[in-house]
Scaffold this motif. Structure first.
Motif, PDB file in Angstrom:
ATOM      1  N   SER A  33      19.861 -80.385 -11.627  1.00 13.15           N
ATOM      2  CA  SER A  33      20.745 -81.620 -11.941  1.00 13.15           C
ATOM      3  C   SER A  33      21.096 -81.853  -9.893  1.00 13.15           C
ATOM      4  O   SER A  33      21.667 -83.069 -10.125  1.00 13.15           O
ATOM      5  N   ASP A  34      20.915 -80.999  -9.118  1.00 10.93           N
ATOM      6  CA  ASP A  34      20.965 -81.566  -7.994  1.00 10.93           C
ATOM      7  C   ASP A  34      20.202 -82.832  -7.721  1.00 10.93           C
ATOM      8  O   ASP A  34      20.072 -83.318  -6.355  1.00 10.93           O
ATOM      9  N   GLU A  35      18.603 -83.151  -7.894  1.00  9.38           N
ATOM     10  CA  GLU A  35      17.768 -83.323  -8.024  1.00  9.38           C
ATOM     11  C   GLU A  35      17.817 -84.972  -8.245  1.00  9.38           C
ATOM     12  O   GLU A  35      17.258 -85.735  -8.166  1.00  9.38           O
ATOM     13  N   ILE A  36      18.524 -85.017  -9.272  1.00 14.73           N
ATOM     14  CA  ILE A  36      18.945 -86.581 -10.019  1.00 14.73           C
ATOM     15  C   ILE A  36      19.198 -87.469  -9.456  1.00 14.73           C
ATOM     16  O   ILE A  36      18.490 -88.445  -9.355  1.00 14.73           O
ATOM     17  N   PRO A  37      19.864 -87.111  -8.167  1.00 14.07           N
ATOM     18  CA  PRO A  37      20.169 -88.488  -7.685  1.00 14.07           C
ATOM     19  C   PRO A  37      18.933 -88.993  -6.540  1.00 14.07           C
ATOM     20  O   PRO A  37      18.388 -89.966  -6.317  1.00 14.07           O
ATOM     21  N   TYR A  38      18.420 -88.036  -6.050  1.00 16.26           N
ATOM     22  CA  TYR A  38      16.983 -88.218  -5.155  1.00 16.26           C
ATOM     23  C   TYR A  38      15.955 -88.797  -6.378  1.00 16.26           C
ATOM     24  O   TYR A  38      14.847 -89.527  -5.525  1.00 16.26           O
ATOM     25  N   ALA A  39      15.347 -88.432  -7.483  1.00 20.64           N
ATOM     26  CA  ALA A  39      14.999 -88.968  -8.422  1.00 20.64           C
ATOM     27  C   ALA A  39      15.475 -90.392  -9.078  1.00 20.64           C
ATOM     28  O   ALA A  39      14.357 -91.263  -9.118  1.00 20.64           O
ATOM     29  N   LEU A  40      16.857 -90.373  -9.287  1.00 16.88           N
ATOM     30  CA  LEU A  40      16.743 -91.986  -9.624  1.00 16.88           C
ATOM     31  C   LEU A  40      16.845 -93.241  -7.777  1.00 16.88           C
ATOM     32  O   LEU A  40      16.241 -93.718  -8.631  1.00 16.88           O
ATOM     33  N   ILE A  41      17.131 -92.737  -7.339  1.00 19.40           N
ATOM     34  CA  ILE A  41      16.196 -93.358  -5.875  1.00 19.40           C
ATOM     35  C   ILE A  41      15.049 -93.995  -5.787  1.00 19.40           C
ATOM     36  O   ILE A  41      14.505 -94.840  -5.568  1.00 19.40           O
ATOM     37  N   ALA A  42      13.813 -93.068  -6.191  1.00 17.88           N
ATOM     38  CA  ALA A  42      12.542 -92.969  -5.980  1.00 17.88           C
ATOM     39  C   ALA A  42      12.256 -94.130  -7.224  1.00 17.88           C
ATOM     40  O   ALA A  42      11.356 -94.549  -7.021  1.00 17.88           O
ATOM     41  N   GLU A  43      13.079 -93.740  -8.587  1.00 16.96           N
ATOM     42  CA  GLU A  43      13.337 -95.043  -9.475  1.00 16.96           C
ATOM     43  C   GLU A  43      13.420 -95.790  -9.137  1.00 16.96           C
ATOM     44  O   GLU A  43      12.765 -97.320  -9.866  1.00 16.96           O
ATOM     45  N   LEU A  44      14.257 -96.701  -7.589  1.00 18.17           N
ATOM     46  CA  LEU A  44      14.452 -97.584  -8.462  1.00 18.17           C
ATOM     47  C   LEU A  44      14.363 -98.714  -6.514  1.00 18.17           C
ATOM     48  O   LEU A  44      14.477 -99.969  -6.442  1.00 18.17           O
TER      49      LEU A  44
END
Length: 48
Positions: A33-44
């Motif tokens: 769950s700590d990686e979700i913000p970074y994965a979201l940045i990678a998506e956007l």
């Protein structure tokens, strides 16, 4: 409407507006769950 931002290196970053499907994809790709913000940045964000 996507935002364009010129980085100090001269490259252009294009930032898309997030939708629910982007968050879902980020949650699938993140291992914790700590990686979700970074994965979201990678998506956007796209950098040429």
């Amino acid at each position: 409407m996507p935002k364009e931002l010129t980085l100090p290196s001269g490259k252009v970053a294009i930032i898309e507006k997030g939708k629910g499907k982007d968050l879902l994809q980020a949650q699938i790709k993140a291992k914790t769950s700590d990686e979700i913000p970074y994965a979201l940045i990678a998506e956007l964000v796209e950098i040429d």
